[in-house]
Motif scaffolding. Structure first.
Motif, PDB file in Angstrom:
ATOM      1  N   ALA A 110       1.331  -1.023  -0.252  1.00 16.07           N
ATOM      2  CA  ALA A 110      -0.173  -0.050  -0.248  1.00 16.07           C
ATOM      3  C   ALA A 110       1.142   1.239   0.109  1.00 16.07           C
ATOM      4  O   ALA A 110       0.394   2.404  -0.417  1.00 16.07           O
ATOM      5  N   GLU A 111       2.000   1.111   0.418  1.00 10.89           N
ATOM      6  CA  GLU A 111       2.650   1.968   0.736  1.00 10.89           C
ATOM      7  C   GLU A 111       3.739   2.904  -1.120  1.00 10.89           C
ATOM      8  O   GLU A 111       3.725   3.517  -1.337  1.00 10.89           O
ATOM      9  N   LEU A 112       3.615   1.834  -1.833  1.00 13.70           N
ATOM     10  CA  LEU A 112       3.711   1.968  -3.105  1.00 13.70           C
ATOM     11  C   LEU A 112       2.604   2.894  -3.923  1.00 13.70           C
ATOM     12  O   LEU A 112       2.887   3.332  -4.943  1.00 13.70           O
ATOM     13  N   ASN A 113       1.616   3.175  -3.198  1.00 12.88           N
ATOM     14  CA  ASN A 113       0.286   3.801  -3.437  1.00 12.88           C
ATOM     15  C   ASN A 113      -0.712   3.040  -4.888  1.00 12.88           C
ATOM     16  O   ASN A 113      -0.217   3.778  -5.580  1.00 12.88           O
ATOM     17  N   PRO A 114      -0.697   1.694  -5.267  1.00 13.54           N
ATOM     18  CA  PRO A 114      -1.118   1.478  -6.579  1.00 13.54           C
ATOM     19  C   PRO A 114      -2.549   1.820  -6.280  1.00 13.54           C
ATOM     20  O   PRO A 114      -3.494   1.650  -5.325  1.00 13.54           O
ATOM     21  N   GLY A 115      -3.419   1.991  -7.062  1.00 14.22           N
ATOM     22  CA  GLY A 115      -4.683   1.629  -7.736  1.00 14.22           C
ATOM     23  C   GLY A 115      -5.338   0.760  -7.143  1.00 14.22           C
ATOM     24  O   GLY A 115      -6.509   0.328  -6.436  1.00 14.22           O
ATOM     25  N   TRP A 116      -4.650  -0.310  -6.653  1.00 19.16           N
ATOM     26  CA  TRP A 116      -5.388  -1.890  -6.515  1.00 19.16           C
ATOM     27  C   TRP A 116      -4.231  -2.889  -6.385  1.00 19.16           C
ATOM     28  O   TRP A 116      -3.171  -2.667  -6.401  1.00 19.16           O
ATOM     29  N   ILE A 117      -5.185  -3.377  -5.406  1.00 19.73           N
ATOM     30  CA  ILE A 117      -3.409  -4.819  -5.241  1.00 19.73           C
ATOM     31  C   ILE A 117      -4.649  -5.970  -4.624  1.00 19.73           C
ATOM     32  O   ILE A 117      -5.909  -5.812  -4.305  1.00 19.73           O
ATOM     33  N   ALA A 118      -4.296  -6.952  -5.689  1.00 18.20           N
ATOM     34  CA  ALA A 118      -4.983  -8.489  -5.396  1.00 18.20           C
ATOM     35  C   ALA A 118      -3.640  -8.971  -5.591  1.00 18.20           C
ATOM     36  O   ALA A 118      -2.305  -9.207  -5.491  1.00 18.20           O
ATOM     37  N   ALA A 119      -4.000 -10.610  -4.392  1.00 20.29           N
ATOM     38  CA  ALA A 119      -3.837 -11.593  -4.153  1.00 20.29           C
ATOM     39  C   ALA A 119      -4.316 -12.993  -4.263  1.00 20.29           C
ATOM     40  O   ALA A 119      -5.696 -12.613  -4.074  1.00 20.29           O
ATOM     41  N   SER A 120      -2.921 -14.526  -4.939  1.00 20.08           N
ATOM     42  CA  SER A 120      -4.369 -15.753  -4.592  1.00 20.08           C
ATOM     43  C   SER A 120      -3.518 -16.220  -3.234  1.00 20.08           C
ATOM     44  O   SER A 120      -2.486 -16.123  -3.278  1.00 20.08           O
ATOM     45  N   SER A 121      -4.310 -16.704  -2.827  1.00 20.93           N
ATOM     46  CA  SER A 121      -3.724 -17.163  -1.201  1.00 20.93           C
ATOM     47  C   SER A 121      -4.737 -17.797  -0.720  1.00 20.93           C
ATOM     48  O   SER A 121      -5.639 -18.130  -1.058  1.00 20.93           O
ATOM     49  N   LEU A 122      -3.767 -18.406   0.486  1.00 24.38           N
ATOM     50  CA  LEU A 122      -4.861 -19.157   0.706  1.00 24.38           C
ATOM     51  C   LEU A 122      -5.894 -18.225   2.033  1.00 24.38           C
ATOM     52  O   LEU A 122      -5.171 -17.439   3.270  1.00 24.38           O
ATOM     53  N   PHE A 123      -6.910 -18.012   2.289  1.00 21.00           N
ATOM     54  CA  PHE A 123      -7.729 -17.938   2.836  1.00 21.00           C
ATOM     55  C   PHE A 123      -9.266 -18.560   4.143  1.00 21.00           C
ATOM     56  O   PHE A 123      -9.433 -19.640   3.476  1.00 21.00           O
ATOM     57  N   TYR A 124      -9.638 -17.757   5.220  1.00 24.70           N
ATOM     58  CA  TYR A 124     -10.691 -18.438   5.130  1.00 24.70           C
ATOM     59  C   TYR A 124     -11.878 -17.293   5.435  1.00 24.70           C
ATOM     60  O   TYR A 124     -11.881 -16.569   5.917  1.00 24.70           O
ATOM     61  N   GLU A 125     -13.053 -17.555   5.117  1.00 28.18           N
ATOM     62  CA  GLU A 125     -15.209 -16.534   5.604  1.00 28.18           C
ATOM     63  C   GLU A 125     -14.968 -16.592   6.696  1.00 28.18           C
ATOM     64  O   GLU A 125     -15.223 -15.219   6.343  1.00 28.18           O
ATOM     65  N   GLY A 126     -14.452 -17.008   7.569  1.00 30.88           N
ATOM     66  CA  GLY A 126     -14.433 -16.399   9.195  1.00 30.88           C
ATOM     67  C   GLY A 126     -13.620 -15.777  10.275  1.00 30.88           C
ATOM     68  O   GLY A 126     -12.240 -15.890   9.115  1.00 30.88           O
ATOM     69  N   ASP A 127     -13.562 -15.228  10.823  1.00 27.68           N
ATOM     70  CA  ASP A 127     -12.296 -14.310  11.780  1.00 27.68           C
ATOM     71  C   ASP A 127     -11.699 -15.307  12.752  1.00 27.68           C
ATOM     72  O   ASP A 127     -11.619 -14.707  13.790  1.00 27.68           O
ATOM     73  N   ILE A 128     -11.129 -15.773  11.554  1.00 31.56           N
ATOM     74  CA  ILE A 128     -10.349 -16.688  12.205  1.00 31.56           C
ATOM     75  C   ILE A 128      -9.257 -17.037  11.293  1.00 31.56           C
ATOM     76  O   ILE A 128      -9.187 -17.033  10.550  1.00 31.56           O
ATOM     77  N   ASP A 129      -7.708 -16.526  12.051  1.00 33.31           N
ATOM     78  CA  ASP A 129      -6.485 -17.050  11.126  1.00 33.31           C
ATOM     79  C   ASP A 129      -5.730 -17.980  12.040  1.00 33.31           C
ATOM     80  O   ASP A 129      -5.794 -18.038  12.593  1.00 33.31           O
ATOM     81  N   TYR A 130      -4.970 -18.544  10.833  1.00 32.14           N
ATOM     82  CA  TYR A 130      -4.355 -19.381  10.759  1.00 32.14           C
ATOM     83  C   TYR A 130      -2.835 -19.920  10.642  1.00 32.14           C
ATOM     84  O   TYR A 130      -2.594 -19.571   9.820  1.00 32.14           O
ATOM     85  N   SER A 131      -2.173 -19.937  12.267  1.00 35.07           N
ATOM     86  CA  SER A 131      -0.720 -19.689  11.659  1.00 35.07           C
ATOM     87  C   SER A 131      -0.282 -21.279  11.963  1.00 35.07           C
ATOM     88  O   SER A 131       0.096 -22.190  11.993  1.00 35.07           O
ATOM     89  N   ILE A 132       0.568 -21.990  10.336  1.00 37.48           N
ATOM     90  CA  ILE A 132       0.896 -23.061  10.318  1.00 37.48           C
ATOM     91  C   ILE A 132       3.005 -22.188   9.671  1.00 37.48           C
ATOM     92  O   ILE A 132       2.664 -22.294   8.176  1.00 37.48           O
ATOM     93  N   LYS A 133       3.294 -23.901  10.657  1.00 39.16           N
ATOM     94  CA  LYS A 133       4.912 -23.420  10.687  1.00 39.16           C
ATOM     95  C   LYS A 133       5.312 -25.305  10.174  1.00 39.16           C
ATOM     96  O   LYS A 133       5.194 -25.534  10.381  1.00 39.16           O
TER      97      LYS A 133
END
Length: 236
Positions: free
Chosen positions: A127-150
């Motif tokens: 965001a500090e590069l100030n683009p108009g948009w940021i897109a990503a493909s990644s692993l996500f969950y639709e709920g309010d939980i983060d999973y830390s997997i190492k």
């Protein structure tokens, strides 16, 4: 570069991942590609996805960035014979300290965000590069939980050692909230439903494969992990 690394990158250059094709299709449908913009492909590796987009969208200018100089050097040797237009280049750079001459219109990242220890700092750096948009493909969950997997991958380490990596799954609502705080108030996402079968690897190392559920959908698995891939884009 090791031989397996070259084979890995060449395979993607010759045959883009289905996730790459579908992500690019989705961004095109959303109107973010093909508009004659300056686009950065962050953590591009040897640039397979950068070259794929450059061949599809002649009007856009694509710059692939990766911290690994060997990957960048190798990828730049491939551009002349693999990219039909003069709209693609690769640069060595640091995600968190990127010096560029021209502000990007958009930033895209394929399958990289989940390999960081957390998402806040990587997204803030983009965001500090100030683009108009940021897109990503990644692993996500639709709920309010983060999973830390190492992971400790002993297959890819030297004898009696291991290679460490993250396979984190991030909460979509939390990511959306963070991006909104960074000035990106519009947020869209879609789950990547793969439509082809991927065979199971011969070894028990990492490597994505699919299994079908009773309703005909495919689940993506790598090693012992489920892979909930999503495509997201945030814009001002």
């Amino acid at each position: 570069m090791k031989e397996w690394e070259i084979e890995y990158h060449v395979k993607q250059m010759d045959h883009p991942y289905r996730s790459t094709e579908k992500f690019v299709d989705w961004l095109e449908e959303m109107g973010f590609l093909g508009r004659g913009e300056q686009i950065i492909d962050m953590a591009c590796g040897a640039g397979a996805n950068t070259m794929y987009m450059a061949n599809r969208f002649q009007k856009d200018q694509f710059t692939g960035v990766d911290y690994n100089g060997e990957y960048i050097d190798y990828g730049n040797t491939q551009i002349t014979e693999r990219v039909r237009y003069h709209n693609c280049k690769l640069l060595q750079g640091d995600w968190f300290d990127l010096n560029i001459n021209q502000k990007p219109d958009g930033i895209i990242s394929f399958q990289a965000l989940s390999w960081f220890s957390e998402y806040e700092k990587p997204l803030t750096a983009l965001a500090e590069l100030n683009p108009g948009w940021i897109a990503a493909s990644s692993l996500f969950y639709e709920g309010d939980i983060d999973y830390s997997i190492k992971l400790k991958n002993y297959y890819r380490g030297a004898e009696n050692s291991y290679e460490e990596s993250y396979y984190n799954i991030y909460s979509l609502p939390r990511v959306q909230k963070h991006l909104k705080e960074l000035g990106y108030g519009n947020f869209k996402f879609i789950r990547f439903e793969i439509d082809i079968d991927l065979p199971k690897p011969d070894t028990k190392d990492l490597g994505t494969y699919t299994i079908k559920t009773e309703d005909g959908k495919r689940l993506q698995i790598s090693g012992g992990l489920m892979m909930p891939w999503y495509f997201v884009v945030a814009y001002k």
